[in-house]
Design a protein around this motif. Structure first.
Motif, mmCIF file in Angstrom:
data_model
loop_
_atom_site.group_PDB
_atom_site.id
_atom_site.type_symbol
_atom_site.label_atom_id
_atom_site.label_comp_id
_atom_site.label_asym_id
_atom_site.label_seq_id
_atom_site.Cartn_x
_atom_site.Cartn_y
_atom_site.Cartn_z
ATOM 1 N N MET A 1 55.170 -71.809 27.635
ATOM 2 C CA MET A 1 54.524 -72.325 26.428
ATOM 3 C C MET A 1 55.555 -73.034 25.558
ATOM 4 N N ASN A 2 55.238 -74.267 25.166
ATOM 5 C CA ASN A 2 56.114 -74.983 24.257
ATOM 6 C C ASN A 2 55.934 -74.451 22.847
ATOM 7 N N THR A 3 57.042 -74.140 22.212
ATOM 8 C CA THR A 3 56.952 -73.610 20.856
ATOM 9 C C THR A 3 56.963 -74.744 19.843
ATOM 10 N N LEU A 4 56.376 -74.476 18.691
ATOM 11 C CA LEU A 4 56.348 -75.429 17.591
ATOM 12 C C LEU A 4 57.491 -75.105 16.649
ATOM 13 N N LYS A 5 58.501 -75.965 16.616
ATOM 14 C CA LYS A 5 59.610 -75.767 15.685
ATOM 15 C C LYS A 5 59.090 -75.993 14.273
ATOM 16 N N THR A 6 59.172 -74.944 13.448
ATOM 17 C CA THR A 6 58.433 -74.940 12.188
ATOM 18 C C THR A 6 59.351 -74.753 10.992
ATOM 19 N N LEU A 7 59.078 -75.548 9.945
ATOM 20 C CA LEU A 7 59.789 -75.449 8.672
ATOM 21 C C LEU A 7 58.809 -74.980 7.603
ATOM 22 N N LEU A 8 59.236 -74.017 6.779
ATOM 23 C CA LEU A 8 58.434 -73.518 5.668
ATOM 24 C C LEU A 8 59.010 -74.056 4.369
ATOM 25 N N VAL A 9 58.175 -74.705 3.567
ATOM 26 C CA VAL A 9 58.636 -75.317 2.314
ATOM 27 C C VAL A 9 57.805 -74.761 1.160
ATOM 28 N N ASP A 10 58.462 -74.006 0.282
ATOM 29 C CA ASP A 10 57.791 -73.427 -0.889
ATOM 30 C C ASP A 10 58.873 -73.000 -1.864
ATOM 31 N N ASP A 11 58.640 -73.200 -3.159
ATOM 32 C CA ASP A 11 59.646 -72.813 -4.145
ATOM 33 C C ASP A 11 59.597 -71.335 -4.489
ATOM 34 N N GLU A 12 58.599 -70.623 -3.977
ATOM 35 C CA GLU A 12 58.485 -69.181 -4.219
ATOM 36 C C GLU A 12 58.956 -68.422 -2.983
ATOM 37 N N PRO A 13 60.105 -67.721 -3.063
ATOM 38 C CA PRO A 13 60.597 -66.960 -1.904
ATOM 39 C C PRO A 13 59.582 -65.957 -1.376
ATOM 40 N N SER A 14 58.813 -65.357 -2.264
ATOM 41 C CA SER A 14 57.833 -64.365 -1.824
ATOM 42 C C SER A 14 56.732 -65.015 -0.982
ATOM 43 N N ALA A 15 56.382 -66.261 -1.327
ATOM 44 C CA ALA A 15 55.361 -66.972 -0.559
ATOM 45 C C ALA A 15 55.878 -67.302 0.839
ATOM 46 N N ILE A 16 57.138 -67.739 0.924
ATOM 47 C CA ILE A 16 57.741 -68.023 2.230
ATOM 48 C C ILE A 16 57.823 -66.750 3.058
ATOM 49 N N GLU A 17 58.240 -65.667 2.422
ATOM 50 C CA GLU A 17 58.363 -64.394 3.145
ATOM 51 C C GLU A 17 57.013 -63.947 3.677
ATOM 52 N N GLY A 18 55.979 -64.041 2.845
ATOM 53 C CA GLY A 18 54.656 -63.624 3.284
ATOM 54 C C GLY A 18 54.130 -64.466 4.424
ATOM 55 N N LEU A 19 54.344 -65.775 4.346
ATOM 56 C CA LEU A 19 53.887 -66.662 5.409
ATOM 57 C C LEU A 19 54.674 -66.408 6.690
ATOM 58 N N ALA A 20 55.976 -66.173 6.565
ATOM 59 C CA ALA A 20 56.810 -65.903 7.744
ATOM 60 C C ALA A 20 56.356 -64.629 8.444
ATOM 61 N N ILE A 21 55.999 -63.621 7.674
ATOM 62 C CA ILE A 21 55.519 -62.364 8.266
ATOM 63 C C ILE A 21 54.249 -62.603 9.064
ATOM 64 N N ARG A 22 53.340 -63.385 8.514
ATOM 65 C CA ARG A 22 52.089 -63.677 9.216
ATOM 66 C C ARG A 22 52.335 -64.526 10.458
ATOM 67 N N LEU A 23 53.255 -65.490 10.346
ATOM 68 C CA LEU A 23 53.530 -66.371 11.482
ATOM 69 C C LEU A 23 54.221 -65.644 12.633
ATOM 70 N N ALA A 24 54.851 -64.519 12.345
ATOM 71 C CA ALA A 24 55.538 -63.756 13.394
ATOM 72 C C ALA A 24 54.575 -63.291 14.480
ATOM 73 N N ALA A 25 53.295 -63.261 14.173
ATOM 74 C CA ALA A 25 52.300 -62.818 15.144
ATOM 75 C C ALA A 25 51.913 -63.910 16.134
ATOM 76 N N PHE A 26 52.427 -65.117 15.912
ATOM 77 C CA PHE A 26 52.046 -66.244 16.761
ATOM 78 C C PHE A 26 53.242 -66.672 17.608
ATOM 79 N N ALA A 27 53.158 -66.407 18.912
ATOM 80 C CA ALA A 27 54.286 -66.684 19.804
ATOM 81 C C ALA A 27 54.605 -68.168 19.901
ATOM 82 N N GLU A 28 53.617 -69.019 19.636
ATOM 83 C CA GLU A 28 53.835 -70.453 19.768
ATOM 84 C C GLU A 28 54.564 -71.059 18.581
#
Length: 263
Positions: A1-28
């Motif tokens: 499976m080709n992975t999607l190299k992903t960048l998270l852009v948000d000025d709120e660290p908590s928002a980035i952290e929350g999104l990163a936690i959710r994205l951890a469930a997606f292997a792609e």
């Protein structure tokens, strides 16, 4: 499976952290970077070329819209907007097949967005689509009915941009570093700002811009006075490095004339 190299852009660290936690469930999805400002994001994009960006719209200083305007048209990644705007406003994205997530981000909705980007038939939105969506969204938010095509003209040594829902902008040609095209839109870049207008590249080159401007790519015009050096690539192509360290690609079609003009 080709992975999607992903960048998270948000000025709120908590928002980035929350999104990163959710994205951890997606292997792609492979998170390769985070950015808290548009400038940080642009630096990362130029260095690492992500496939996908989760982009917050409302950030201090420069918004997510400003990041869209700065992207190189020939290397525009897939973008999923993250916004707190009410759903009526983001209909501007829906009609152009762009995707968005409303804050707080729900896992089910995140899965839909990732599936769409991962779909083998999906093609990332072009910069033209992104700019058109931004334009429509801002018009909705300001409750302004779009007018006719904005005028642009020459006022002595300045480019005048007259947009129906923005103040008149007078931009000295000496301040313009480069201009890139996205269909019916042109992004005019100075050291600190980017101005968007509806125009065609052919018209600008033939009728408006002075001789110090040269086309270096099918989607890019550069001010020769701001080029500090050329770095050779393969197949007679180059990277043009500007006075602000911005890197622009010079295609083989235009490289010969550029070298002649610089010598």
């Amino acid at each position: 499976m080709n992975t999607l190299k992903t960048l998270l852009v948000d000025d709120e660290p908590s928002a980035i952290e929350g999104l990163a936690i959710r994205l951890a469930a997606f292997a792609e999805v492979e998170i390769i970077g985070q950015a808290g400002t548009v400038d940080q994001a642009l630096t990362f994009i130029n260095q690492c070329a992500p496939d996908l960006i989760f982009l917050d719209i409302e950030m201090p200083g420069k918004s997510g819209f400003e990041l869209v305007r700065q992207l190189q048209p020939e290397a525009c990644p897939a973008i999923v907007f993250v916004t707190a705007f009410h759903q009526y406003a983001v209909q501007a994205f829906e009609v152009r097949a762009l995707d968005y997530l409303l804050k707080p981000v729900k896992t089910e909705r995140l899965a839909e967005a990732i599936a769409r980007v991962s779909d083998s038939l999906y093609r990332p939105a072009s910069k033209q689509q992104l700019l058109a969506a931004v334009d429509q969204l801002q018009q909705r938010e300001q409750q302004i009915t779009p007018g006719t095509e904005p005028d642009y003209s020459i006022h002595q040594d300045k480019l005048v941009i007259q947009d129906g829902h923005q103040p008149v902008q007078l931009i000295p040609y000496t301040d313009i570093l480069w201009i890139d095209a996205a269909g019916d839109y042109m992004c005019v870049h100075t050291q600190n700002d980017t101005f968007v207008m509806r125009a065609r590249m052919k018209g600008l080159i033939k009728e408006t811009l002075p001789a110090c401007f040269l086309r270096i790519h099918k989607s890019t015009i550069v001010n020769l006075k701001h080029i500090t050096r050329l770095e050779p690539l393969n197949n007679s192509e180059y990277h043009a490095i500007l006075s602000n360290q911005k890197t622009l690609k010079v295609s083989r079609t235009f490289s010969r004339e550029l070298k002649v003009r610089l010598t």
